[in-house]
Design an enzyme around this catalytic site. Structure first.
Site, PDB file in Angstrom:
ATOM      1  N   ARG A  56     -10.102 -11.648   0.802  1.00 30.40           N
ATOM      2  CA  ARG A  56     -10.952 -12.653   0.142  1.00 30.40           C
ATOM      3  C   ARG A  56     -10.284 -14.017   0.118  1.00 30.40           C
ATOM      4  O   ARG A  56     -10.955 -15.046   0.119  1.00 30.40           O
ATOM      5  CB  ARG A  56     -11.320 -12.160  -1.263  1.00 30.40           C
ATOM      6  CG  ARG A  56     -10.142 -11.950  -2.168  1.00 30.40           C
ATOM      7  CD  ARG A  56     -10.491 -11.135  -3.403  1.00 30.40           C
ATOM      8  NE  ARG A  56     -10.619  -9.706  -3.104  1.00 30.40           N
ATOM      9  CZ  ARG A  56     -10.947  -8.778  -4.006  1.00 30.40           C
ATOM     10  NH1 ARG A  56     -11.190  -9.118  -5.261  1.00 30.40           N
ATOM     11  NH2 ARG A  56     -11.031  -7.515  -3.666  1.00 30.40           N
ATOM     12  N   LYS A  94       0.857  -1.184   0.000  1.00 29.76           N
ATOM     13  CA  LYS A  94       0.000   0.000   0.000  1.00 29.76           C
ATOM     14  C   LYS A  94       0.894   1.235   0.000  1.00 29.76           C
ATOM     15  O   LYS A  94       1.663   1.443   0.939  1.00 29.76           O
ATOM     16  CB  LYS A  94      -0.903   0.004   1.236  1.00 29.76           C
ATOM     17  CG  LYS A  94      -1.977  -1.060   1.201  1.00 29.76           C
ATOM     18  CD  LYS A  94      -2.902  -0.964   2.397  1.00 29.76           C
ATOM     19  CE  LYS A  94      -3.961  -2.066   2.369  1.00 29.76           C
ATOM     20  NZ  LYS A  94      -4.902  -1.965   1.250  1.00 29.76           N
TER      21      LYS A  94
HETATM   22  N1  BES Z   1      -8.201  -4.119   3.670  1.00 28.37           N
HETATM   23  C1  BES Z   1      -8.285  -3.634   2.348  1.00 28.37           C
HETATM   24  C2  BES Z   1      -9.570  -2.870   2.075  1.00 28.37           C
HETATM   25  C3  BES Z   1      -9.651  -1.519   2.694  1.00 28.37           C
HETATM   26  C4  BES Z   1      -9.035  -0.442   2.088  1.00 28.37           C
HETATM   27  C5  BES Z   1     -10.384  -1.329   3.845  1.00 28.37           C
HETATM   28  C6  BES Z   1      -9.139   0.802   2.661  1.00 28.37           C
HETATM   29  C7  BES Z   1     -10.491  -0.069   4.408  1.00 28.37           C
HETATM   30  C8  BES Z   1      -9.861   0.998   3.816  1.00 28.37           C
HETATM   31  C9  BES Z   1      -8.231  -4.797   1.370  1.00 28.37           C
HETATM   32  O1  BES Z   1      -7.446  -5.851   1.758  1.00 28.37           O
HETATM   33  C10 BES Z   1      -7.656  -4.269   0.124  1.00 28.37           C
HETATM   34  O2  BES Z   1      -6.500  -3.889   0.143  1.00 28.37           O
HETATM   35  N2  BES Z   1      -8.438  -4.233  -0.924  1.00 28.37           N
HETATM   36  C11 BES Z   1      -7.988  -3.735  -2.157  1.00 28.37           C
HETATM   37  C12 BES Z   1      -8.494  -4.656  -3.234  1.00 28.37           C
HETATM   38  C13 BES Z   1      -7.891  -4.382  -4.574  1.00 28.37           C
HETATM   39  C14 BES Z   1      -6.442  -4.734  -4.580  1.00 28.37           C
HETATM   40  C15 BES Z   1      -8.642  -5.200  -5.576  1.00 28.37           C
HETATM   41  C16 BES Z   1      -8.560  -2.325  -2.324  1.00 28.37           C
HETATM   42  O3  BES Z   1      -9.694  -2.077  -1.918  1.00 28.37           O
HETATM   43  O4  BES Z   1      -7.826  -1.467  -2.789  1.00 28.37           O
HETATM   44 MN    MN Z   2      -5.421  -5.613   1.256  1.00 27.82          MN
END
Ligand code: BES
Ligand code: MN
Ligand code: ZN
Length: 627
Positions: A485, A408
């Site tokens: 997921r 991230k």
């Molecule tokens: N934990 C995150 C989702 C999330 C992001 C929750 C920001 C709360 C705030 C999840 O694991 C994630 O990183 N999802 C990605 C999915 C993408 C790579 C398809 C996302 O939402 O960017």
């Molecule tokens: Mn994630």
């Protein structure tokens, strides 16, 4: 803090009885339902900072705990870190007692009884009298008013009898102040006056709006009073409604419990990680005018149980990832089970046991972390009677989500908040804590969390790796940041293997869901209209905001892989939907299933704190499935 309810404070009626009867022949008693809330700041007192021996926590009431499954932890694979001293879910201890009290010596007497008994005593058989608000002695008298209650006549006098009475006692200052401050009773408005003339040091009016969403308005009212008590260091407050007599008798218990919920949660502050903090001064809350007796008593007990679940959930989410590792989360789950060993069994699977179950998707995510993963499974069975419905609650339990190799980065990625990526598991365990206390009949509930961290190391999964989940399906990991997921895939397969009829999963799954619904509404995905009806029904009672989203099958196109059964990430568009479609691949078609994406409402940005989202809806839903 004590929470008390006493009987309708219609101001005129008791006054008339008083005057007409001349001498006070009847010694009057008020039934007071009294919740004693011991607010315990053990984090500030060194003797409360115990280093917890893990084996220790398992030895507590291990009756039904499957101890061989716990042996990896007992054998010391998980060592108690210095951070395990931060115990969870013990900030507030609440107990109720029912005490008679006379209207004059009311408070002192009730409190001494509450402290002495700390448990339910039998209600007094004498008819309860009415309390005069003007005589109530304490720090804050808080009156909830609707916009309608604020109506004034041509002489600028309140039409509402209670406000009229208070105003005349205060020489008209209340109507003056509300006019000057333009206080109209809108939701969220409040005005607190410090005036002589009443038994109470302060009187506050709190706007309830038009009561479109009554539960939310009453809860916010309770919370606002708790915050006012905090800022003025009040020891005791009385809470009433200007038109409580207008509330139908059958709605009074839920009104009182919504107010109590707000007051309890408003009093709670998570100070575990602060070197200094003030102890809450608030000791007692008198809820006046909403009745008394066994029904309201039951409702308040339920509110208290749910609040303790919510507080635990908040503490779990607030705890940083260096404190709350997967091992500590497993430990906390086991603690919940051991505290209610009459209804819970706990099973904690370590890496080896998960390998045996072929949980390749989950273990792929866990592979980079120095903190080992633990798969948590609590099972609730009612203390007696047969089981009619079997349910599962599955929660995403990423104690930290760095994104993995798809790390991230960039503004708004929220990596520094990714301790909250176990918010789904906090909701599930918070609900378990509450249900262990409530002990519903006729329902079996499985609480399932595949806990781990998403980190980076030489042993971690790479973008492009192919994983095989426990149902045999293969997944090409085109993005290591779509890890939730992957963990849920194996958790859902496991849940289906428990022979449950319905599954609800909660997960901080996608940023896309926050883009779609904003920070305070959760996205609901389910192929089952029936289950949707049940859960939405529960959310109406809990006041938590859910919105149903489509499971658009045509979007599955973007999830196809050239080499495996599927990829784990679709395009940028409809990201919350493709995530839900992915989860669906791991759910038995015979099982009714719902996925709730809580990425937005898990966290309150303004308060910089967890919300405890999901717990009250889950508990309500399970209770509606009980018999
Ligand atoms: N934990 C995150 C989702 C999330 C992001 C929750 C920001 C709360 C705030 C999840 O694991 C994630 O990183 N999802 C990605 C999915 C993408 C790579 C398809 C996302 O939402 O960017
Ligand atoms: Mn994630
Ligand atoms: Zn995540």
């Amino acid at each position: 803090m004590t929470i008390q309810t006493s009987v309708v404070p219609q101001l005129l009626a008791p006054l008339c009885i008083f005057v007409l009867s001349g001498t006070l022949l009847l010694t009057v008693f008020v039934f007071v339902l009294d919740a004693h809330l011991v607010v315990d700041n053990r984090w500030q007192d060194n003797h409360f900072l115990n280093v917890i021996e893990i084996s220790h926590s398992f030895s507590l009431g291990t009756g039904k705990i499957v101890s061989d499954m716990l042996s990896p932890i007992v054998n010391g694979i998980v060592r108690p870190s210095v951070f395990t001293k931060f115990r969870f879910g013990h900030i507030l201890d609440i107990s109720f007692s029912l005490a008679p009290q006379s209207s004059r010596r009311a408070k002192r007497m009730a409190h001494s009884i509450a402290r002495a008994t700390l448990g339910l005593t039998q209600p007094n058989k004498i008819d309860p009298p009415k309390i005069d608000l003007v005589e109530w002695k304490g720090d804050i008298l808080a009156v909830g008013v609707t916009e309608k209650d604020m109506a004034k006549d041509e002489n600028s006098k309140f039409k509402n009898l209670i406000l009229q009475k208070l105003d005349s006692q205060l020489g008209g200052l209340l109507s003056e102040a509300t006019s000057e401050e333009d206080f109209t009773g809108k939701a969220g408005q409040s005005t607190v006056l410090r005036l002589p003339g009443l038994g109470s040091k302060r009187v506050g009016l709190y706007g309830l709006g038009a009561l479109a969403s009554a539960t939310v308005a009453y809860r916010s009212f309770g919370e606002a009073v708790a915050l006012a008590a905090k800022s003025s260091q009040a020891n005791n407050v009385a809470i009433t409604l200007a038109s409580s007599e207008g509330i139908p008798t059958e709605s009074k218990p839920s009104t009182a419990s919504a107010i109590a919920t707000g007051a309890i949660l408003g009093t709670f502050d998570d100070n575990r990680f602060k070197s200094e903090s003030k102890k809450p001064a608030l000791k007692s809350v008198d809820i006046i005018g909403l009745g008394s007796g066994p029904e309201i008593e039951k409702k308040l007990k339920y509110a208290e149980d749910v609040c303790l679940g919510i507080i635990l959930g908040k503490e779990l989410v607030n705890a940083p990832a260096n404190v709350l590792t997967p091992g500590v989360l497993a430990e906390e789950a086991t603690r919940i089970a051991s505290e209610h060993s009459d209804v819970f069994t706990a099973k904690i699977l370590d890496v080896e046991q998960c390998k045996e179950l072929k949980m390749g998707a989950y273990l792929g995510v866990a592979a980079a972390s120095a903190n080992p993963p633990y798969f948590i499974h609590l099972c609730y069975k009612p203390p007696s009677g047969s089981v009619k419905t079997k349910l599962a609650l599955v929660g995403k339990g990423l104690t930290f989500d760095s994104g993995g190799y798809n790390i991230k980065t960039g503004a708004g990625c929220m990596i520094e908040l990714m301790k909250f990526d176990m918010g789904g598991s906090a909701a599930v365990l918070g609900a378990a804590k509450a249900l262990g206390q409530i002990k519903p009949a006729g329902v079996e509930v499985h609480f399932i969390v595949a806990a781990c961290e998403n980190m980076i190391s030489g042993t971690g999964m790479r973008p492009g790796d192919i994983l095989t989940a426990s149902n045999g399906k293969t997944i090409e990991v085109n993005n290591t940041d779509a890890e939730g997921r992957l963990t849920l895939a194996d958790a859902l397969v496991y849940a289906c293997n428990q022979g449950v009829e319905k599954i609800v999963d909660l997960a901080t799954l996608t940023g896309a869901c926050i883009v779609a619904l904003g920070p305070s509404i959760a996205g609901v995905f389910t192929p089952s209209d029936e289950l949707a009806k049940e859960v939405f029904g529960a959310s109406e009672i809990s006041g938590e905001k859910l919105w149903r989203m489509p499971m658009e099958e045509s979007y599955w196109e973007t999830m196809k892989s050239g080499v495996a059964d599927m990829v784990n990430t679709g395009g940028r568009q409809g990201g919350a939907i493709t995530a839900a479609l992915f989860l669906k691949q791991f759910v038995d078609e015979k099982v009714q299933w719902m996925h709730i994406d809580i990425a937005g409402p898990v966290w309150n940005d303004k308060k910089k704190n967890a919300t405890g989202f999901g717990i009250s809806t889950l508990v309500e839903w399970v209770l509606n499935n009980s018999s």
